[in-house]
Structure formats: C-alpha cells, structure tokens
Scaffold this motif. Structure first.
Motif, short mmCIF file in Angstrom:
data_model
loop_
_atom_site.label_atom_id
_atom_site.label_comp_id
_atom_site.label_asym_id
_atom_site.label_seq_id
_atom_site.Cartn_x
_atom_site.Cartn_y
_atom_site.Cartn_z
N ILE A 1 0.85 -1.17 0.00
CA ILE A 1 0.00 0.00 0.00
C ILE A 1 0.90 1.24 0.00
O ILE A 1 1.67 1.43 0.92
CB ILE A 1 -0.93 0.00 1.22
CG1 ILE A 1 -1.87 -1.20 1.17
CG2 ILE A 1 -1.71 1.29 1.31
CD1 ILE A 1 -2.69 -1.36 2.41
N GLY A 2 0.86 2.00 -1.03
CA GLY A 2 1.66 3.21 -1.11
C GLY A 2 3.02 2.95 -1.70
O GLY A 2 3.57 1.87 -1.58
N THR B 1 -5.20 -9.10 7.86
CA THR B 1 -5.31 -9.58 6.48
C THR B 1 -6.75 -9.51 5.96
O THR B 1 -6.95 -9.42 4.75
CB THR B 1 -4.78 -11.02 6.35
OG1 THR B 1 -5.42 -11.85 7.32
CG2 THR B 1 -3.27 -11.06 6.56
N LYS B 2 -7.71 -9.49 6.85
CA LYS B 2 -9.10 -9.42 6.37
C LYS B 2 -9.38 -8.12 5.63
O LYS B 2 -10.31 -8.04 4.84
CB LYS B 2 -10.08 -9.61 7.52
CG LYS B 2 -10.10 -8.48 8.54
CD LYS B 2 -11.09 -8.76 9.65
CE LYS B 2 -11.14 -7.64 10.66
NZ LYS B 2 -12.08 -7.94 11.75
N GLN C 1 -7.96 0.21 -1.84
CA GLN C 1 -6.79 0.81 -1.21
C GLN C 1 -7.19 1.89 -0.22
O GLN C 1 -6.64 1.96 0.87
CB GLN C 1 -5.85 1.38 -2.26
CG GLN C 1 -4.59 1.98 -1.65
CD GLN C 1 -3.59 2.44 -2.68
OE1 GLN C 1 -3.69 2.10 -3.84
NE2 GLN C 1 -2.63 3.22 -2.25
N MET C 2 -8.15 2.71 -0.58
CA MET C 2 -8.60 3.80 0.31
C MET C 2 -9.15 3.24 1.61
O MET C 2 -8.86 3.76 2.69
CB MET C 2 -9.66 4.66 -0.40
CG MET C 2 -9.14 5.36 -1.63
SD MET C 2 -8.07 6.74 -1.22
CE MET C 2 -9.29 7.94 -0.75
N GLU C 3 -9.93 2.17 1.54
CA GLU C 3 -10.51 1.56 2.74
C GLU C 3 -9.43 0.85 3.56
O GLU C 3 -9.41 0.94 4.78
CB GLU C 3 -11.62 0.58 2.38
CG GLU C 3 -12.96 1.22 2.15
CD GLU C 3 -13.45 2.01 3.36
OE1 GLU C 3 -13.51 1.45 4.48
OE2 GLU C 3 -13.79 3.19 3.18
N ALA C 4 -8.55 0.12 2.88
CA ALA C 4 -7.49 -0.64 3.57
C ALA C 4 -6.56 0.29 4.34
O ALA C 4 -6.14 -0.03 5.45
CB ALA C 4 -6.71 -1.48 2.57
N HIS D 1 -7.06 1.04 7.98
CA HIS D 1 -6.83 -0.02 8.96
C HIS D 1 -5.36 -0.32 9.22
O HIS D 1 -5.04 -1.23 9.98
CB HIS D 1 -7.55 -1.30 8.51
CG HIS D 1 -9.03 -1.12 8.37
ND1 HIS D 1 -9.87 -1.04 9.45
CD2 HIS D 1 -9.80 -0.94 7.28
CE1 HIS D 1 -11.11 -0.86 9.03
NE2 HIS D 1 -11.10 -0.78 7.71
N ILE D 2 -4.47 0.45 8.61
CA ILE D 2 -3.04 0.28 8.85
C ILE D 2 -2.71 0.81 10.24
O ILE D 2 -3.09 1.92 10.59
CB ILE D 2 -2.20 1.00 7.78
CG1 ILE D 2 -2.40 0.35 6.42
CG2 ILE D 2 -0.72 0.98 8.16
CD1 ILE D 2 -1.74 1.11 5.28
N ILE D 3 -1.99 0.01 11.00
CA ILE D 3 -1.59 0.40 12.35
C ILE D 3 -0.07 0.56 12.37
O ILE D 3 0.66 -0.35 12.01
CB ILE D 3 -2.05 -0.63 13.39
CG1 ILE D 3 -3.57 -0.68 13.36
CG2 ILE D 3 -1.52 -0.28 14.77
CD1 ILE D 3 -4.18 -1.80 14.12
N LYS D 4 0.37 1.75 12.78
CA LYS D 4 1.80 2.03 12.88
C LYS D 4 2.32 1.43 14.17
O LYS D 4 1.77 1.68 15.25
CB LYS D 4 2.02 3.54 12.86
CG LYS D 4 3.46 3.95 13.07
CD LYS D 4 3.59 5.45 13.15
CE LYS D 4 4.92 5.83 13.73
NZ LYS D 4 5.03 7.26 13.99
N VAL D 5 3.40 0.65 14.07
CA VAL D 5 4.06 0.09 15.25
C VAL D 5 5.10 1.06 15.76
O VAL D 5 5.07 1.47 16.92
CB VAL D 5 4.72 -1.28 14.93
CG1 VAL D 5 5.51 -1.80 16.12
CG2 VAL D 5 3.67 -2.29 14.50
N ASP D 6 6.04 1.45 14.89
CA ASP D 6 7.14 2.32 15.30
C ASP D 6 7.79 2.90 14.06
O ASP D 6 7.68 2.34 12.97
CB ASP D 6 8.17 1.53 16.11
CG ASP D 6 8.92 2.38 17.13
OD1 ASP D 6 8.90 3.62 17.02
OD2 ASP D 6 9.56 1.79 18.03
#
Length: 168
Positions: free
Chosen positions: A1-2, A37-38, A44-47, A50-55
C-alpha cells in the motif's frame, strides 16, 4: 500500500501482515506497520484506514522477526551511529529489550540473542572497528538480560536451537 512499501511477512496465524512504509531516502529505515489480512481485499482507500503504525525509524536491514505469539522484535535507530534499541511489540505496546543492540536472533523458546557495540577499537590485525559483546534475554521479561560472551565476531544458533556458537 503506497509507494516504497515493502512486504515483510505474515504472522504465524496469518491474521496480520507486517510491512515497512515511509522509507528513508537511503532505504535504511522505515515505519514498521501492520494490518489485519481481512482488510487486504478492501479498496486501497478503505485498507489504508486499517493500517496500524508500530514504530518509526526501524532498521530495514536488521530484519524484524515475528514471534509465535504474533508479536514482533525489531531494531529501532538510536542516536548512536553503530547501534539501535532492540524492541518487542506485543500487539498493544512496545517493550524495549536492550539499548545499543545490533544484530539479533530469536529462538522458539522466546529467547533473543543480540550483540551490543561496546567500544570503538582500531584493530589492524583483523580490520575490525569495534568490540561487540553477546547477550541474551527472555522476551517479555524485564531484567532478564545476561551477557554470554565478549569481543564477538559472529554467532549462530544450532539447527535444534539448543546450542549457540560464537567466534571471538
């Protein structure tokens, strides 16, 4: 993504996928992220929602390791030129394992082995430029760090992970 995103790997239960995003110019570090993964079948816009940044500032070359419990161990860049902070993300919080850490390896028994840069030393006989000491710690147990060896050149886990070999 991106643009610049790099696939890292799936968790053991395939529920999450960890990857790098927002890479530095030299592609030395990036932002470590994950997504369930669900959500990968969404647009892409919706996904992206739901991206979570760890660090951020996570070393790409010191490839993060996904543990059996779904957590991830990685090395975050620090102010020191030759080291980073070894971290464990359990899905909720980041736990720092060791400062000044460099290379690391993880066993199935939740033990992490790593080297720490101790000092700069000019050694003309073998061309090395620093001294590294070998440590281990139990993942998730604060204060479990133990030094195993000093002036380490290289180390490797035996295939059965019951023995550790190192050269000094």
């Amino acid at each position: 993504i991106g643009a610049g995103s790099k696939l890292l790997e799936f968790s053991e239960n395939r529920k999450y996928i960890y990857f790098f995003n927002e890479m530095s110019d030299q592609m030395r570090t990036g932002t470590l992220c994950y997504i369930q993964t669900k959500y990968l079948t969404d647009s892409q816009m919706e996904a992206e929602k739901h991206i979570i940044k760890v660090d951020s500032d996570v070393f790409v070359s010191a490839r993060p390791v996904i543990c059996k419990d779904g957590g991830i161990i990685y090395n975050r860049k620090s102010e020191e030129a030759y080291s980073g902070t070894l971290c464990y993300f359990d899905g909720n919080q980041i736990v720092e394992i060791a400062e000044h850490a460099r290379d690391f390896a993880v066993t199935e028994e939740n033990i992490v082995y790593y080297v720490k840069w101790e000092e700069y030393a000019e050694r003309k006989e073998n061309g090395r430029s620093g001294q590294y000491n070998l440590y281990c710690a139990q993942i998730g147990k604060k204060g479990s760090e133990k030094q195993i060896g000093s002036d380490i050149y290289d180390y490797v886990n035996a295939p059965d992970q019951m023995e550790l070999f190192y050269v000094n």
